[in-house]
Structures are given as structure tokens and as C-alpha cells.
Design a protein around this motif. Structure first.
Motif, short mmCIF file in Angstrom:
data_model
loop_
_atom_site.label_atom_id
_atom_site.label_comp_id
_atom_site.label_asym_id
_atom_site.label_seq_id
_atom_site.Cartn_x
_atom_site.Cartn_y
_atom_site.Cartn_z
N GLY A 181 0.80 -1.21 0.00
CA GLY A 181 0.00 0.00 0.00
C GLY A 181 0.84 1.27 0.00
O GLY A 181 0.39 2.33 0.44
N LYS A 182 2.08 1.17 -0.49
CA LYS A 182 2.99 2.31 -0.51
C LYS A 182 3.16 2.83 -1.95
O LYS A 182 2.64 2.26 -2.90
CB LYS A 182 4.34 1.93 0.07
N LEU A 183 3.93 3.91 -2.07
CA LEU A 183 4.16 4.49 -3.39
C LEU A 183 5.00 3.56 -4.26
O LEU A 183 6.02 3.04 -3.83
CB LEU A 183 4.89 5.83 -3.25
N VAL A 184 4.54 3.35 -5.49
CA VAL A 184 5.29 2.59 -6.48
C VAL A 184 5.86 3.61 -7.46
O VAL A 184 5.13 4.51 -7.90
CB VAL A 184 4.37 1.59 -7.23
N PRO A 185 7.14 3.55 -7.79
CA PRO A 185 7.72 4.53 -8.72
C PRO A 185 6.90 4.64 -10.01
O PRO A 185 6.73 3.65 -10.73
CB PRO A 185 9.12 3.96 -9.01
N PRO A 186 6.36 5.83 -10.31
CA PRO A 186 5.46 5.98 -11.46
C PRO A 186 6.16 5.88 -12.81
O PRO A 186 7.31 6.30 -12.96
CB PRO A 186 4.87 7.39 -11.26
N THR A 187 5.46 5.33 -13.77
CA THR A 187 5.92 5.36 -15.16
C THR A 187 5.71 6.75 -15.73
O THR A 187 6.54 7.26 -16.48
CB THR A 187 5.12 4.33 -15.99
N ILE A 188 4.57 7.35 -15.36
CA ILE A 188 4.26 8.73 -15.72
C ILE A 188 4.22 9.52 -14.42
O ILE A 188 3.26 9.42 -13.65
CB ILE A 188 2.91 8.84 -16.45
N SER A 189 5.27 10.29 -14.17
CA SER A 189 5.36 11.02 -12.90
C SER A 189 4.87 12.45 -13.11
O SER A 189 5.56 13.28 -13.73
CB SER A 189 6.80 11.02 -12.40
N THR A 190 3.68 12.73 -12.62
CA THR A 190 3.09 14.07 -12.76
C THR A 190 1.99 14.24 -11.73
O THR A 190 1.35 13.27 -11.34
CB THR A 190 2.50 14.28 -14.18
N ALA A 191 1.78 15.49 -11.33
CA ALA A 191 0.69 15.81 -10.41
C ALA A 191 -0.54 16.30 -11.16
O ALA A 191 -1.58 16.57 -10.56
CB ALA A 191 1.15 16.86 -9.39
N SER A 192 -0.40 16.41 -12.48
CA SER A 192 -1.49 16.94 -13.31
C SER A 192 -2.32 15.81 -13.90
O SER A 192 -1.80 14.95 -14.63
CB SER A 192 -0.91 17.78 -14.46
N LEU A 193 -3.62 15.79 -13.58
CA LEU A 193 -4.51 14.78 -14.14
C LEU A 193 -4.57 14.90 -15.65
O LEU A 193 -4.55 13.89 -16.37
CB LEU A 193 -5.91 14.92 -13.54
N GLY A 194 -4.65 16.13 -16.16
CA GLY A 194 -4.75 16.36 -17.60
C GLY A 194 -3.53 15.88 -18.35
O GLY A 194 -3.63 15.23 -19.40
N SER A 195 -2.34 16.17 -17.81
CA SER A 195 -1.10 15.73 -18.47
C SER A 195 -1.02 14.22 -18.52
O SER A 195 -0.59 13.63 -19.53
CB SER A 195 0.11 16.29 -17.72
N ALA A 196 -1.44 13.56 -17.43
CA ALA A 196 -1.42 12.10 -17.40
C ALA A 196 -2.41 11.52 -18.41
O ALA A 196 -2.09 10.52 -19.08
CB ALA A 196 -1.77 11.61 -16.00
N GLU A 197 -3.57 12.13 -18.55
CA GLU A 197 -4.56 11.65 -19.52
C GLU A 197 -4.02 11.76 -20.94
O GLU A 197 -4.18 10.84 -21.76
CB GLU A 197 -5.85 12.46 -19.38
N ILE A 198 -3.35 12.87 -21.23
CA ILE A 198 -2.79 13.07 -22.58
C ILE A 198 -1.70 12.05 -22.88
O ILE A 198 -1.67 11.44 -23.96
CB ILE A 198 -2.22 14.51 -22.71
N GLU A 199 -0.82 11.82 -21.90
CA GLU A 199 0.27 10.87 -22.12
C GLU A 199 -0.24 9.44 -22.25
O GLU A 199 0.27 8.66 -23.06
CB GLU A 199 1.29 10.96 -20.99
N LEU A 200 -1.27 9.08 -21.48
CA LEU A 200 -1.85 7.74 -21.61
C LEU A 200 -2.47 7.56 -22.98
O LEU A 200 -2.34 6.48 -23.59
CB LEU A 200 -2.92 7.52 -20.52
N ALA A 201 -3.13 8.58 -23.48
CA ALA A 201 -3.78 8.49 -24.79
C ALA A 201 -2.76 8.42 -25.92
O ALA A 201 -2.89 7.63 -26.86
CB ALA A 201 -4.72 9.68 -24.99
#
Length: 295
Positions: free
Chosen positions: A153-173
Motif C-alpha cells: 500500500g505504498k508508493l510505487v515509482p510511477p511510469t508517468i510522474s506528474t501531479a497533473s490529471l490532464g497531463s497524465a490523460e494526454i500521455e496515456l492516450a
């Protein structure tokens, strides 16, 4: 159970824990022990996978007439006759019954039952076993739980490291062909996306959130429903599928003491897990607009 378990005590609890036949305290003590015992942890996870596999791939089904005819013929010609002969006693012998004769009688009943069970087991394996091994199925809620426990239940090193929901949505798409809405969580900070293998041969994004006021992390797994159906081996809880028809509908399933909250937005299926109660977790997902106090 305040004290830590010994190796032998943990081994004794292995099967009862898998079968959900222990108290919450015993389960917590067992999970705490296997966190430091990799071999026993692997055995536990293996048994859980086998149990889930059997439940998904070998459901109860009506036996064919051929099996019924075989059992009827076998029992009538052999087992039943043997049992009858062993249990046939004269009136004189019944006047002084002995413990040994009763034990012998019971033994024949158990032997006959064992023959029947063994025959059905072999028949079931020949008909279902090979296909189950070749095409295993994986339950989304149970594997969400396994990932949560794997990472504590701890932090897993992100593949997409960002605090922006919008930026993460764009990169996933753009980079992962995954068009989806990343939910905003109340009182939680978005930490990014972990894009990795959810089950063998199937990758899915895991959205990570941190609740600073509670020092807790929340994982939300997201799946394209068309890809789930095309893959064919990843299954959703059927009650959850029936329940989640509108954008604010959600379903809570208890998996080994952890609550997995599921919902559907458009063609994306979400499964959230944390250390929170299911209703509390659902209330943190702002678009669900759920308020526990009103229920």
C-alpha cells in the motif's frame, strides 16, 4: 493474537486463511508473518491463484448421463454389494456388538464414498482441467488486492510522474492508446501512473494517490472494457457488472479484509483499493458524488 507467529503456526494457518476460515486477528498475524517469509508468501499466493482458477474455470455443472450411468452401474455391481455383505450380520451377532465391527462398517462406507469422489474428480479433470491450465482466468478485484499487498500500500515509482490529471490523460492516450478520465480524489494528491503488467500478458495503468492527512495511498486500476473482452482471461465481479450501469453507480467487494470499489465511466472499468472502508473510499472519488452520511 498480539504475538508474532512461528513458522509452524503460520504453516498451520496457510490453508484456513486461503479458505477464509480464520478470524481477522489470525489473518492479520499470518499476513504479517509472510511479509518476511518469501517462500511461504509464494505458496500462499499460489494457493489463492489455484482456488480462484478452480472457481472461475470449474463451476458446478450437471453431470452427463454417461457419468451417471457409470456410477450407477459401478455402485450397484460392486460397492453396494460389498457394503451390504460387510454389514450383514445375524441376530446372534447383534446381541454383542463390538467396536471393531462398527469401525469396519464405517470403513466400507468411507471407501465407497472415496471411490465415487475419485471417479468424479478424474472425470472433471479430463473434461475441464486441460482447458483451465491452457486458458487461466484472472479476477480483477482479487488481483487488485494482490498488487496492493505486494507493494504494501505504498508508493510505487510511477511510469508517468506528474501531479497533473490532464497531463497524465494526454500521455496515456498518446503513448499507451488509453483514452480515459482520471478521477479527482478529495483530500488526495495525484502522484502519477504506473503502467505495468496487471496479470500475465495484460498491462493496465495504475493511478496513484496520496492522502497526506492520513499518510495513506490509494491505487486505482483502469481497464478498457473492449480490451478485457478481447483478452478473454480477465474477469469482473458479476454483481459489480450488474450494479454499475450509471456514472455514479459503484460496487464494493471485500477481498481478504480489503475493500475494492468498482465503477464504470463510458468504456473504462475502474477498481480502487486502499486501507479505507469501501464507502469512505467511494466518497473520496469526487465524480461519484457519494456521501456516506446520507445512507
Amino acid at each position: 493474537m498480539d504475538r508474532k507467529l512461528t513458522k509452524s503456526e503460520a504453516l498451520e494457518l496457510l490453508t484456513p486463511v486461503v479458505d477464509n476460515e480464520v478470524s481477522a486477528e489470525e489473518r492479520d498475524a499470518f499476513l504479517e508473518y509472510i511479509a518476511d517469509d518469501k517462500n511461504l508468501k509464494q505458496e500462499y499466493e499460489s494457493m489463492k491463484r489455484v482456488k480462484a482458477l478452480m472457481a472461475d474455470r470449474c463451476p458446478c455443472a450437471k453431470a452427463p448421463e454417461s457419468l451417471k450411468d457409470f456410477l450407477s452401474s459401478y455402485c450397484s455391481s460392486t460397492s453396494v454389494d460389498e457394503i451390504s455383505r460387510k454389514n450383514s450380520v445375524t441376530q446372534q451377532e447383534q446381541t454383542e456388538p463390538s467396536v471393531s465391527s462398527a469401525q469396519q462398517s464405517n470403513w466400507w462406507y468411507y471407501a465407497a464414498a472415496a471411490v465415487v469422489v475419485f471417479t468424479i474428480s478424474v472425470w472433471s479433470f479430463l473434461n475441464y482441467g486441460s482447458s483451465a491450465v491452457e486458458n487461466p482466468t484472472y479476477n480483477i478485484e482479487e488481483y487488485a488486492y494482490q498488487h496492493f499487498m505486494k507493494h504494501g500500500g505504498k508508493l510505487v515509482p510511477p511510469t508517468i510522474s506528474t501531479a497533473s490529471l490532464g497531463s497524465a490523460e494526454i500521455e496515456l492516450a498518446q503513448n499507451y492508446n488509453m483514452s480515459m478520465t482520471i478521477p479527482e480524489l478529495d483530500k488526495a494528491e495525484f502522484k502519477g501512473v504506473v503502467y505495468e503488467e496487471f496479470v500475465p500478458d495484460f498491462k493496465a495503468p495504475m493511478l496513484e494517490y496520496y492522502v497526506p492527512g492520513e499518510d495513506q495511498f490509494i491505487y486505482i486500476f483502469a481497464f478498457n472494457i473492449d480490451e478485457i473482452e478481447q483478452f478473454g482471461q480477465l474477469v469482473r465481479n458479476q454483481e459489480a457488472v450488474k450494479t454499475c450501469t450509471k456514472s455514479r453507480d459503484f460496487h464494493i467487494r471485500n477481498v481478504n479484509g480489503k475493500h475494492v470499489v468498482s465503477w464504470k465511466w463510458n468504456n473504462i472499468w475502474y477498481a480502487a483499493i486502499s486501507n479505507h472502508d469501501g464507502n469512505t473510499l467511494a466518497s473520496l472519488v469526487k465524480p461519484l458524488a457519494y456521501e456516506p452520511s446520507k445512507d
